[in-house]
Design an enzyme around this catalytic site. Sequence first.
Site, short mmCIF file in Angstrom:
data_model
loop_
_atom_site.label_atom_id
_atom_site.label_comp_id
_atom_site.label_asym_id
_atom_site.label_seq_id
_atom_site.Cartn_x
_atom_site.Cartn_y
_atom_site.Cartn_z
N GLU A 66 0.81 -1.23 0.00
CA GLU A 66 0.00 0.00 0.00
C GLU A 66 0.84 1.28 0.00
OE1 GLU A 66 -2.67 -0.49 3.33
OE2 GLU A 66 -3.72 -2.16 2.38
N GLU B 66 -6.15 -10.72 -1.20
CA GLU B 66 -6.96 -10.44 0.00
C GLU B 66 -8.45 -10.38 -0.34
OE1 GLU B 66 -5.43 -7.13 2.28
OE2 GLU B 66 -3.34 -7.68 1.88
C1 XIL Z 1 -6.06 -6.07 8.45
C2 XIL Z 1 -6.39 -7.24 9.37
O1 XIL Z 1 -7.31 -8.05 8.73
C3 XIL Z 1 -6.93 -6.74 10.67
O2 XIL Z 1 -7.08 -7.83 11.56
C4 XIL Z 1 -6.00 -5.70 11.27
O3 XIL Z 1 -6.60 -5.18 12.43
C5 XIL Z 1 -5.74 -4.60 10.28
O4 XIL Z 1 -5.22 -5.15 9.10
N1 XIL Z 1 -4.93 -4.60 3.68
C6 XIL Z 1 -3.91 -5.37 4.15
C7 XIL Z 1 -4.08 -6.17 5.37
O5 XIL Z 1 -2.87 -5.48 3.45
O6 XIL Z 1 -2.88 -6.35 6.07
C8 XIL Z 1 -5.16 -5.63 6.27
O7 XIL Z 1 -5.37 -6.56 7.33
C9 XIL Z 1 -6.42 -5.38 5.49
C10 XIL Z 1 -6.18 -4.39 4.38
#
Ligand code: XIL
Length: 562
Positions: free
Chosen positions: A148, A259
């Site tokens: 990101e 994701e």
């Molecule tokens: C999220 C997790 O799912 C949560 O448990 C945590 O509190 C915050 O992070 N993009 C990403 C992930 O790359 O690492 C994130 O994960 C969600 C968005």
Amino acid sequence: MRREVFAVLALLALSCAVPAQPLRDLAAARGIRVGAAVAPGYFSEQPYADTLAREFNQAQPENAMKFGLIHPARDTYNWTDADAIAAFAAAHGQALRGHTLVWHNQVPAWLANGGFDSTRMAAILQDHIRTVVGRYAGRVYAWDVVNEAFNNDGTLRGTLWYDTPGIGLSGTGYIEQALRWTRDADPGAKLFYNDYSAEGSNTKSDAIYAMARDFKARGVPLDGIGLQMHFTTSTPSLASMEANIRRLTDLGLEVQITELDVRLPVDASGVASAANLAAQAKIYGDVTALCLKFPLCTAIQTWGFTDRHSWIPSSFAGYGAGLEFDASYQPKPAYDAMAASFKTAPPVIAAGALTNAASYAADAVSPGEIAVLFGATWGPASLQLAPVSGLRLLFDGTPATLIYARVGQASVVVPFSVAGRSSTQLQYEYNGVASNAVAVPLRAAVPGIFTLDSSGHGPGAVLDSAYRVISRDNPARRGDVLQVFATGGGALAADSKLAAPVSATIGGVDCPVQYAGAAPGLIAGAVQVNLAVPAGVPSGEQPLSIAVGGAASQPGVTVVVQ
Ligand code: XIL
């Protein structure tokens, strides 16, 4: 009568004992991974562990490898959770994906509030990468090195790694540096850049593409792009995502869906409408089929797998039900849609993927050539010798003789019947579903010499007159007759000799050819050239070359002369 009853009972027992194919088996036949983000706190919940083990062949820590969790104090690493996930993955034959080394979120207070200057930040990051990546080297097969880093307008996000204070490098320099440090820490791991809202073609994905193209052009170690795909039911268009994946894979990069979830409006008990569950299923199925269009789309991973444990309800008020299993671990329509795409999406083959089995030359093939097609996106999960059930390769509609196949790699003999044409249309068919057709240029002969290590380079597959392999320990002797094994010799005459004239050299010296034609006892398409080693051939490891009708074998093949 008794015997028939037993037979029926046995059949019934068998059909009950065979579960529907889990996603991981379906994905294996597609040559890709199907994964889930996981949290070790749930491993003790039996249906969680059972479902994860049964359905997925890839796992990734949802949080456990993030900086703040794995490196909570300056001199303290906490490996407990990450190790538990690595152990679970190893125990269940799952590929482990690492997430993530460089991110602006979930950083520990000691780092965020430490007041470090850029020089210190660079040293801290390098040390962190060396320590974490080093620990999991050989276990994590792919890392989200940087997560990101871009804003939606394509500019770089201001972060502690980039500019507040940053590690002292401008532009994408800090991303490049992180990739280089990661490659140094584990040369075997695939390195990804991962982001969200960059699935389709837009300003953000343009910026990521520009970075990726620059990195590839300059040899910066980048192997793939992760597309997060945290969706609602209104997603970027499939065409737009396809165009984006196409341009990334055209750079030679892998793409992984990292994701995926599709959050839905839910009532107070977390229940979504049937219409929304159906819309969600369509997205899951479409995204799966989209990935299967690309030999370089190598994984589909969801962010969790059960609605019982998902980041959505706590992150998006009023939303939930985003995953493929419900809160009771029952497969949802989304699961069925993924499975359906795995089972029906046509296989895809790429131009230039059909290569000479000896030299891997990819520009053209010849009649009767033993060839290997790489990258087809469907087939048996493990290698099978012919006959390979359900698999056909068609040249202008004519099925070719198969030698072996597994998903992503199929060896065939180009039909001799294509002789005289300038190109042939190649199609790949599995379980009755045909791929796209690809035009493959034809030449009269494309000779390739088989090599001992199957690399296409180095010592050739050459026997002496007593059928012993030529090597440093058994060099070719002047006056002996060698047997060189090759393919791509083109058409055969009625006496099974090559129709075109054949010449050969060792160390640049002409060698009289005593026979060139079908290799007795081997599959049609295997060529044997018997050549005499003349007195004038120099000693040592010498280049070996054959030419058929003026077409030369690949450079870089050698034979050792006494
Ligand atoms: C999220 C997790 O799912 C949560 O448990 C945590 O509190 C915050 O992070 N993009 C990403 C992930 O790359 O690492 C994130 O994960 C969600 C968005």
